[in-house]
Design an enzyme around this catalytic site. Structure first.
Site, PDB file in Angstrom:
ATOM      1  N   SER A   1       1.675  -4.208  12.678  1.00  0.00           N
ATOM      2  CA  SER A   1       1.710  -4.734  11.307  1.00  0.00           C
ATOM      3  C   SER A   1       2.237  -3.649  10.372  1.00  0.00           C
ATOM      4  CB  SER A   1       0.288  -5.126  10.886  1.00  0.00           C
ATOM      5  OG  SER A   1       0.171  -5.170   9.480  1.00  0.00           O
TER       6      SER A   1
ATOM      7  N   TYR B   1      -8.399  -3.054  10.320  1.00  0.00           N
ATOM      8  CA  TYR B   1      -7.035  -3.493  10.622  1.00  0.00           C
ATOM      9  C   TYR B   1      -6.060  -2.319  10.579  1.00  0.00           C
ATOM     10  CZ  TYR B   1      -3.226  -6.909  10.880  1.00  0.00           C
ATOM     11  OH  TYR B   1      -2.147  -7.660  11.289  1.00  0.00           O
TER      12      TYR B   1
HETATM   13  N1  LIG Z   1      -0.782 -13.463  10.332  1.00  0.00           N
HETATM   14  C1  LIG Z   1      -0.226 -12.414   9.737  1.00  0.00           C
HETATM   15  O1  LIG Z   1       0.080 -12.394   8.534  1.00  0.00           O
HETATM   16  C2  LIG Z   1       0.097 -11.173  10.538  1.00  0.00           C
HETATM   17  C3  LIG Z   1       0.760 -10.104   9.917  1.00  0.00           C
HETATM   18  C4  LIG Z   1       1.022  -8.954  10.634  1.00  0.00           C
HETATM   19  C5  LIG Z   1       0.644  -8.882  11.965  1.00  0.00           C
HETATM   20  N2  LIG Z   1      -0.006  -9.924  12.560  1.00  0.00           N
HETATM   21  C6  LIG Z   1      -0.407  -9.771  13.953  1.00  0.00           C
HETATM   22  O2  LIG Z   1       0.092 -10.832  14.744  1.00  0.00           O
HETATM   23  C7  LIG Z   1      -0.775 -11.057  15.859  1.00  0.00           C
HETATM   24  C8  LIG Z   1      -1.152 -12.531  15.919  1.00  0.00           C
HETATM   25  O3  LIG Z   1      -1.785 -12.887  14.689  1.00  0.00           O
HETATM   26  P1  LIG Z   1      -1.947 -14.412  14.231  1.00  0.00           P
HETATM   27  O4  LIG Z   1      -1.894 -14.414  12.745  1.00  0.00           O
HETATM   28  O5  LIG Z   1      -1.028 -15.268  15.026  1.00  0.00           O
HETATM   29  O6  LIG Z   1      -3.462 -14.663  14.671  1.00  0.00           O
HETATM   30  P2  LIG Z   1      -4.184 -16.059  15.020  1.00  0.00           P
HETATM   31  O7  LIG Z   1      -5.625 -15.847  14.734  1.00  0.00           O
HETATM   32  O8  LIG Z   1      -3.475 -17.211  14.402  1.00  0.00           O
HETATM   33  O9  LIG Z   1      -3.969 -16.182  16.597  1.00  0.00           O
HETATM   34  C9  LIG Z   1      -4.567 -15.286  17.488  1.00  0.00           C
HETATM   35  C10 LIG Z   1      -4.795 -15.979  18.826  1.00  0.00           C
HETATM   36  O10 LIG Z   1      -5.477 -15.031  19.671  1.00  0.00           O
HETATM   37  C11 LIG Z   1      -6.413 -15.763  20.451  1.00  0.00           C
HETATM   38  N3  LIG Z   1      -7.466 -14.833  20.899  1.00  0.00           N
HETATM   39  C12 LIG Z   1      -8.481 -14.324  20.154  1.00  0.00           C
HETATM   40  N4  LIG Z   1      -9.254 -13.541  20.919  1.00  0.00           N
HETATM   41  C13 LIG Z   1      -8.710 -13.544  22.170  1.00  0.00           C
HETATM   42  C14 LIG Z   1      -9.066 -12.911  23.384  1.00  0.00           C
HETATM   43  N5  LIG Z   1     -10.147 -12.122  23.470  1.00  0.00           N
HETATM   44  N6  LIG Z   1      -8.269 -13.108  24.467  1.00  0.00           N
HETATM   45  C15 LIG Z   1      -7.177 -13.922  24.381  1.00  0.00           C
HETATM   46  N7  LIG Z   1      -6.799 -14.554  23.254  1.00  0.00           N
HETATM   47  C16 LIG Z   1      -7.567 -14.368  22.162  1.00  0.00           C
HETATM   48  C17 LIG Z   1      -6.951 -16.845  19.513  1.00  0.00           C
HETATM   49  O11 LIG Z   1      -7.524 -17.928  20.249  1.00  0.00           O
HETATM   50  C18 LIG Z   1      -5.699 -17.226  18.737  1.00  0.00           C
HETATM   51  O12 LIG Z   1      -5.044 -18.336  19.314  1.00  0.00           O
HETATM   52  C19 LIG Z   1      -1.989 -10.111  15.644  1.00  0.00           C
HETATM   53  O13 LIG Z   1      -1.760  -8.925  16.350  1.00  0.00           O
HETATM   54  C20 LIG Z   1      -1.914  -9.846  14.162  1.00  0.00           C
HETATM   55  O14 LIG Z   1      -2.550  -8.644  13.802  1.00  0.00           O
HETATM   56  C21 LIG Z   1      -0.293 -11.070  11.884  1.00  0.00           C
END
Ligand SMILES: NC(=O)c1ccc[n+]([C@@H]2O[C@H](COP(=O)([O-])OP(=O)(O)OC[C@H]3O[C@@H](n4cnc5c(N)ncnc54)[C@H](O)[C@@H]3O)[C@@H](O)[C@H]2O)c1
Length: 253
Positions: free
Chosen positions: A142, A165
């Site tokens: 991120s 985070y």
């Molecule tokens: N959403 C944002 O704005 C954003 C910004 C920067 C980085 N990110 C990064 O992108 C990545 C995905 O984020 P997102 O927003 O899609 O999150 P999200 O919560 O929408 O999806 C995460 C998924 O991970 C799964 N999960 C949770 N625990 C788990 C486990 N122990 N084993 C296997 N699966 C598991 C959940 O069921 C979910 O489907 C993360 O690393 C997040 O930090 C997101």
């Protein structure tokens, strides 16, 4: 097509970002392994993708036996794994509090689940990659692993940028470099993507003040990130290793 028959594992595949990554893999002729804890959500996405190249494996990235079983099952079915995309987002129920409200145990648990889970998954897969003779790991980090929080963007909202985070995502960037170098000469690449915030129902005031730091769009959609993923998964980036690609519409400038 860029991913012709490459076997690609995405953890957290049914999430906001992961589900778009799944579409990109299928659109580019890859074989998709959805390694997801929430198997119901993963199966819904599988239905939607309508492809016989989609395979769902219930996986918990913080359980060694679960990740080892995943690798074993994929190997037995496909006899190869081309890439791992670490995109899960495990957190406990107290995640996301303001700095002084974060309890020590919650800090440790959240860092352990997220950064620890990415480490564990990468460790198990890289063992396989060593035996196989090649591999490719992409860590989803991120902008807040790269720069200090822009706390001003959160003013007038209930939201904050959680201290866990920043710790997790900056640590992940160094884990990326560490592993890339550790596997020198082994044809195992390890890179990261640091994306900006994804628009997902945040308050209007937040979206607007976020946009003031950007160059064109502001908050992004998952589709804005998937081209970079495709590049790192494909042979176009064969000699890109140990890098962090920032996709943030200039937010970190
Ligand atoms: N959403 C944002 O704005 C954003 C910004 C920067 C980085 N990110 C990064 O992108 C990545 C995905 O984020 P997102 O927003 O899609 O999150 P999200 O919560 O929408 O999806 C995460 C998924 O991970 C799964 N999960 C949770 N625990 C788990 C486990 N122990 N084993 C296997 N699966 C598991 C959940 O069921 C979910 O489907 C993360 O690393 C997040 O930090 C997101």
């Amino acid at each position: 097509m860029y991913l012709n028959k490459k076997v690609i594992v995405i953890t957290g595949a049914a999430g906001l970002l992961g589900s778009e990554f799944c579409r990109e893999v299928i659109d580019n002729e890859g074989v998709l392994i959805m390694a997801e804890y929430d198997v119901e959500k993963a199966n819904e996405l599988k239905e939607e993708l309508k492809s016989d190249r989609v395979h769902v494996y219930q996986t918990n990235i913080i359980s060694k036996s679960s990740v080892e079983n995943l690798v074993k099952n994929i190997h037995e079915k496909f006899n190869r794994i081309d890439a791992l995309v670490n995109c899960a987002y495990p957190r406990n129920k107290n995640y996301g509090r303001h700095f002084f409200d974060v309890e020590y145990n919650d800090f440790c648990e959240n860092v352990g689940m997220n950064l620890g889970g990415y480490f564990l998954t990468s460790q198990v897969f890289s063992k396989y990659f060593l035996e196989q003779g090649y591999g490719n790991i992409i860590n989803i980090s991120s902008i807040y692993g790269v720069i200090a929080p822009r706390f001003e963007v959160y003013e007038d909202t209930e939201m904050t940028m959680p201290v866990e985070y920043s710790t997790i995502k900056s640590g992940l960037l160094h884990l990326t470099k560490y592993m890339a170098k550790y596997f020198r000469g082994k044809d195992i690449r390890v890179n990261a993507i640091s994306l900006g915030g994804l628009e997902d129902g945040q308050p209007k005031a937040f979206i607007e003040s976020y946009r003031e730091f950007c160059l064109n769009k502001g908050m992004l959609s998952p589709k804005d990130i998937s081209g970079t993923l495709l590049y790192l998964l494909s042979d176009l980036s064969k000699y890109v290793n140990g890098q962090n690609i920032i996709v943030d519409d200039g937010f970190t400038l």
